[in-house]
Design a protein around this motif. Structure first.
Motif, short mmCIF file in Angstrom:
data_model
loop_
_atom_site.label_atom_id
_atom_site.label_comp_id
_atom_site.label_asym_id
_atom_site.label_seq_id
_atom_site.Cartn_x
_atom_site.Cartn_y
_atom_site.Cartn_z
N LYS A 1 0.79 -1.22 0.00
CA LYS A 1 0.00 0.00 0.00
C LYS A 1 0.83 1.29 0.00
CE LYS A 1 -4.28 1.76 1.96
NZ LYS A 1 -4.92 1.87 0.63
N THR A 2 1.86 1.37 0.78
CA THR A 2 2.65 2.60 0.87
C THR A 2 4.12 2.27 0.67
OG1 THR A 2 1.09 3.60 2.43
CG2 THR A 2 3.28 4.58 2.31
N GLY A 3 4.74 2.93 -0.29
CA GLY A 3 6.14 2.67 -0.59
C GLY A 3 7.09 3.56 0.18
N ALA A 4 8.37 3.38 -0.06
CA ALA A 4 9.41 4.03 0.72
C ALA A 4 9.44 5.54 0.53
CB ALA A 4 10.77 3.43 0.37
N TYR A 5 9.19 6.02 -0.68
CA TYR A 5 9.30 7.46 -0.93
C TYR A 5 8.21 8.23 -0.19
CZ TYR A 5 12.61 6.05 -4.47
OH TYR A 5 13.70 5.51 -5.11
N ARG A 6 6.98 7.71 -0.25
CA ARG A 6 5.90 8.41 0.46
C ARG A 6 6.05 8.25 1.96
NH1 ARG A 6 0.39 6.93 0.85
NH2 ARG A 6 0.72 5.33 -0.73
N ALA A 7 6.53 7.08 2.41
CA ALA A 7 6.76 6.88 3.85
C ALA A 7 7.79 7.88 4.38
CB ALA A 7 7.22 5.45 4.11
N ARG A 8 8.85 8.10 3.61
CA ARG A 8 9.85 9.08 4.03
C ARG A 8 9.26 10.48 4.03
NH1 ARG A 8 15.03 9.75 0.29
NH2 ARG A 8 13.42 10.64 -1.06
N PHE A 9 8.51 10.81 2.99
CA PHE A 9 7.90 12.14 2.91
C PHE A 9 6.95 12.37 4.08
CE2 PHE A 9 5.04 15.42 1.31
CZ PHE A 9 5.89 16.24 0.58
N GLN A 10 6.17 11.36 4.46
CA GLN A 10 5.27 11.49 5.60
C GLN A 10 6.04 11.69 6.90
OE1 GLN A 10 3.14 7.81 5.10
NE2 GLN A 10 1.47 8.76 3.95
N ARG A 11 7.11 10.97 7.06
CA ARG A 11 7.92 11.11 8.27
C ARG A 11 8.48 12.52 8.37
NH1 ARG A 11 10.70 8.10 12.08
NH2 ARG A 11 12.80 8.81 12.59
N GLU A 12 9.00 13.04 7.25
CA GLU A 12 9.52 14.41 7.24
C GLU A 12 8.41 15.42 7.50
OE1 GLU A 12 13.05 13.46 3.95
OE2 GLU A 12 11.16 14.39 3.34
N ASP B 1 -6.01 -5.26 -16.06
CA ASP B 1 -6.88 -4.58 -15.08
C ASP B 1 -6.22 -3.28 -14.62
OD1 ASP B 1 -8.41 -3.78 -12.91
OD2 ASP B 1 -8.47 -5.76 -11.99
N TRP B 2 -6.86 -2.17 -14.97
CA TRP B 2 -6.28 -0.85 -14.69
C TRP B 2 -6.04 -0.60 -13.21
CZ3 TRP B 2 -8.78 2.76 -11.63
CH2 TRP B 2 -10.14 2.51 -11.35
N ARG B 3 -6.83 -1.25 -12.35
CA ARG B 3 -6.68 -1.03 -10.91
C ARG B 3 -5.32 -1.52 -10.41
NH1 ARG B 3 -11.05 -4.44 -8.30
NH2 ARG B 3 -10.06 -5.89 -9.77
N ARG B 4 -4.77 -2.54 -11.09
CA ARG B 4 -3.44 -3.03 -10.71
C ARG B 4 -2.39 -1.93 -10.90
NH1 ARG B 4 -2.64 -8.40 -8.57
NH2 ARG B 4 -4.50 -9.60 -9.10
N GLY B 5 -2.47 -1.24 -12.04
CA GLY B 5 -1.54 -0.15 -12.28
C GLY B 5 -1.75 1.00 -11.33
N ALA B 6 -3.02 1.34 -11.07
CA ALA B 6 -3.32 2.43 -10.16
C ALA B 6 -2.85 2.11 -8.75
CB ALA B 6 -4.83 2.72 -10.17
N ALA B 7 -3.00 0.86 -8.33
CA ALA B 7 -2.53 0.45 -7.00
C ALA B 7 -1.01 0.50 -6.92
CB ALA B 7 -3.04 -0.95 -6.68
N TYR B 8 -0.33 0.16 -8.03
CA TYR B 8 1.13 0.27 -8.03
C TYR B 8 1.54 1.73 -7.91
CZ TYR B 8 6.00 -0.50 -9.22
OH TYR B 8 7.37 -0.54 -9.16
N PHE B 9 0.84 2.62 -8.59
CA PHE B 9 1.11 4.05 -8.44
C PHE B 9 0.86 4.50 -7.00
CE2 PHE B 9 0.95 6.40 -12.77
CZ PHE B 9 1.84 5.49 -13.31
N GLU B 10 -0.22 3.98 -6.38
CA GLU B 10 -0.48 4.35 -4.99
C GLU B 10 0.72 4.02 -4.12
OE1 GLU B 10 -3.37 3.13 -1.20
OE2 GLU B 10 -4.08 2.77 -3.25
N ARG B 11 1.32 2.89 -4.36
CA ARG B 11 2.49 2.50 -3.57
C ARG B 11 3.69 3.39 -3.85
NH1 ARG B 11 7.24 -0.52 -3.84
NH2 ARG B 11 7.65 -1.75 -1.94
N GLN B 12 3.94 3.70 -5.10
CA GLN B 12 5.19 4.33 -5.49
C GLN B 12 5.19 5.85 -5.39
OE1 GLN B 12 7.00 1.69 -5.18
NE2 GLN B 12 8.18 1.90 -7.05
N LEU B 13 4.06 6.48 -5.65
CA LEU B 13 4.05 7.94 -5.81
C LEU B 13 4.24 8.68 -4.49
CD1 LEU B 13 1.15 8.46 -8.38
CD2 LEU B 13 3.57 9.00 -8.75
N VAL B 14 5.13 9.63 -4.49
CA VAL B 14 5.30 10.51 -3.33
C VAL B 14 4.11 11.45 -3.21
CG1 VAL B 14 6.59 12.33 -4.51
CG2 VAL B 14 7.00 11.92 -2.09
N ASP B 15 3.42 11.71 -4.32
CA ASP B 15 2.28 12.64 -4.30
C ASP B 15 0.95 11.92 -4.45
OD1 ASP B 15 2.48 11.87 -6.94
OD2 ASP B 15 2.37 13.89 -7.78
#
Length: 491
Positions: free
Chosen positions: A55-66, A384-398
């Motif tokens: 669900k949440t990747g490293a870039y967004r996790a770091r951004f949230q911590r900051e 299935d487009w939701r697979r791509g969107a879910a991958y974006f959810e994980r990876q995107l900092v925004d």
């Protein structure tokens, strides 16, 4: 003496924050940030035909911590403070409310179903404890109460929505930062002030900044306000925004405000006030209008999630299309292999691969890249487009629920558009990366390939491949699909 809790959600800022302003009217105020474990690790997508994803990747996790660290510093400077706890928000807030004898909890109201369900659980649990709760709308340019026809009256096509809010709505003035009352006696609380887990503690790798990225995104209100100041005023980039916004390389081809808007470090109404001042003091043109246009597109997707709820995130979308035979990577081995290659940026289509590798290495991708990458997966591969969107959810900092899933559904033909269309990836690449500089930036294996072939390396014969130092199938993948054939099948 009234004691209030401010439940910090995607509104980690002191400026223009209705939830904080209301909570600050109490004699004692305890700001609380809750790390919900359901936002991390492998989680179910939910709904019909669900699947599990990270669900949440490293870039967004770091951004949230900051972001939380910056908010804590700002609150400390005002004589307040910030408590951080892990757990379900309803459990955490109920426990804290009882511990400090709180009278009220103020929080940000959000439009997407998952966030609304979390708020409902908090309201229900605190209601049983006779603690007052109040939600405040703080995430969009236009306030939900100022929509001309309300949530349910919003047209499902953007242009009528935009015209209605431009003509018949208003954008409220940003609220000033409030004076903050002191916190209650925290000595009676266990666990100290708490801290947001590091990416490693969440089971994620600590991301390192890749200097090929467009910007070193740093979380927090301070960094968000600095970016706005630099883009609009110091570098004077706003005047060229419409012309440059589809760029691919460099910090200033677009505003790059989306990570701070998504995390609530920056208020869209504050951004508009700066645009208004810029128009009064420097220039008013199609670029200044277009930045507000994009903020209204963001509003549109947020309000669409509120209107349609779970259907907005369903595979058949708000158009309830059951005529598309989506390939499922969970059950179809070919789709699984294609999806994994897409995620790694190894499809053999350079413009797709360069954008995905930028996403994987930095947590960011341009708007132009997102549209093409999404179209390739959903329309050329019919995965299935939701697979791509879910991958974006994980990876995107925004990552933002409405903007991410709404734009994916739009491209996939199940969302807010009555047309069936696709992106011609090679044509798009030639239009926006004419000499191949962007592709070679992220695909060094193609550094020796000239512009004539860099977007279509499969057009090279064996002699040309040898001359330019790239052998397809060895140095760079063969294309996984015949693009023209996929477009013909789509049509």
């Amino acid at each position: 003496m009234e004691t209030a809790l401010w439940w910090v959600r995607n509104d980690a800022r002191l400026h223009d924050n209705a939830a904080l302003v209301a909570a600050a009217e109490a004699e004692e105020l305890l700001p609380v940030y809750v790390v919900d474990p359901r936002q991390y690790g492998e989680q179910p997508y939910g709904g019909r035909d669900s699947f599990d994803f990270e669900k949440t990747g490293a870039y967004r996790a770091r951004f949230q911590r900051e972001t939380v660290a910056d908010l804590r510093a700002a609150l400390d400077a005002e004589g307040s403070g910030l408590l951080v706890r892990e757990g379900r928000p309803d459990d955490v807030l109920a426990e804290l409310a009882a511990a400090v004898d709180a009278d009220a909890v103020h929080y940000q109201a959000l439009p997407a179903p998952e966030e609304r369900e979390a708020a409902r659980a908090v309201v229900s649990t605190l209601g049983d404890a006779e603690v007052r709760t109040e939600g405040h709308w703080t995430s969009t340019l236009h306030h939900v109460a100022d929509l001309p026809d309300g949530i349910q009256g919003i047209d499902d096509t953007f242009t009528p929505f935009r015209q209605s809010v431009e003509n018949d709505s208003r954008v409220r003035e940003p609220l000033p930062e409030p004076s903050l009352p002191p916190p209650p006696d925290l000595a009676r609380l266990d666990g100290g002030r708490g801290a947001v887990p590091t990416p490693e503690e969440l089971g994620l790798e600590q991301p390192e900044y890749d200097d090929r990225g467009v910007l070193a995104f740093e979380g927090g209100e301070t960094a968000g306000l600095d970016r706005l100041e630099a883009y609009v005023w110091e570098d004077d980039d706003l005047r060229e925004y419409k012309r440059t916004r589809n760029g691919l390389l460099g910090a200033d081809y677009s505003s790059k405000l989306s990570p701070w808007l998504a995390a609530g470090c920056l208020s869209p109404r504050y951004v508009k006030r700066d645009v208004d001042r810029y128009e009064a003091e420097r220039v008013a043109n199609d670029s200044t209008y277009w930045l507000l246009f994009e903020l209204r597109w963001r509003d549109f997707m947020a309000f669409q999630t509120a209107k349609h709820g779970g259907q907005f995130f369903a595979r058949d979308g708000i158009r309830q299309r059951e005529d598309i035979d989506w390939a499922d990577p969970g059950t179809d081995p070919t789709a699984r292999e294609q999806f994994e290659r897409w995620k790694r940026g190894e499809t053999g289509i350079p413009f797709v691969d360069a954008n995905v590798r930028e996403l994987n290495q930095t947590g960011f991708m341009s708007n132009r890249g997102r549209q093409n990458v999404a179209s390739f997966l959903a329309n050329s591969l019919r995965i299935d487009w939701r697979r791509g969107a879910a991958y974006f959810e994980r990876q995107l900092v925004d990552y933002d629920p409405g903007s991410n899933y709404g734009n994916w559904a739009y491209v996939a033909g199940v969302g807010n558009d009555s047309r069936n269309s696709y992106f011609d990836v090679v044509k798009q690449a030639r239009n926006y990366d004419e000499d191949g500089e962007y592709v070679r930036h992220w695909l060094p294996e193609l550094r020796g390939v000239p512009p004539a072939y860099v977007h279509e390396p499969w057009e090279m014969d064996q002699k040309e491949q040898a001359a330019y130092g790239v052998v397809l199938g060895e140095d760079y993948p063969e294309p996984m699909v015949d693009l023209e054939a996929s477009y013909e099948e789509f049509r």
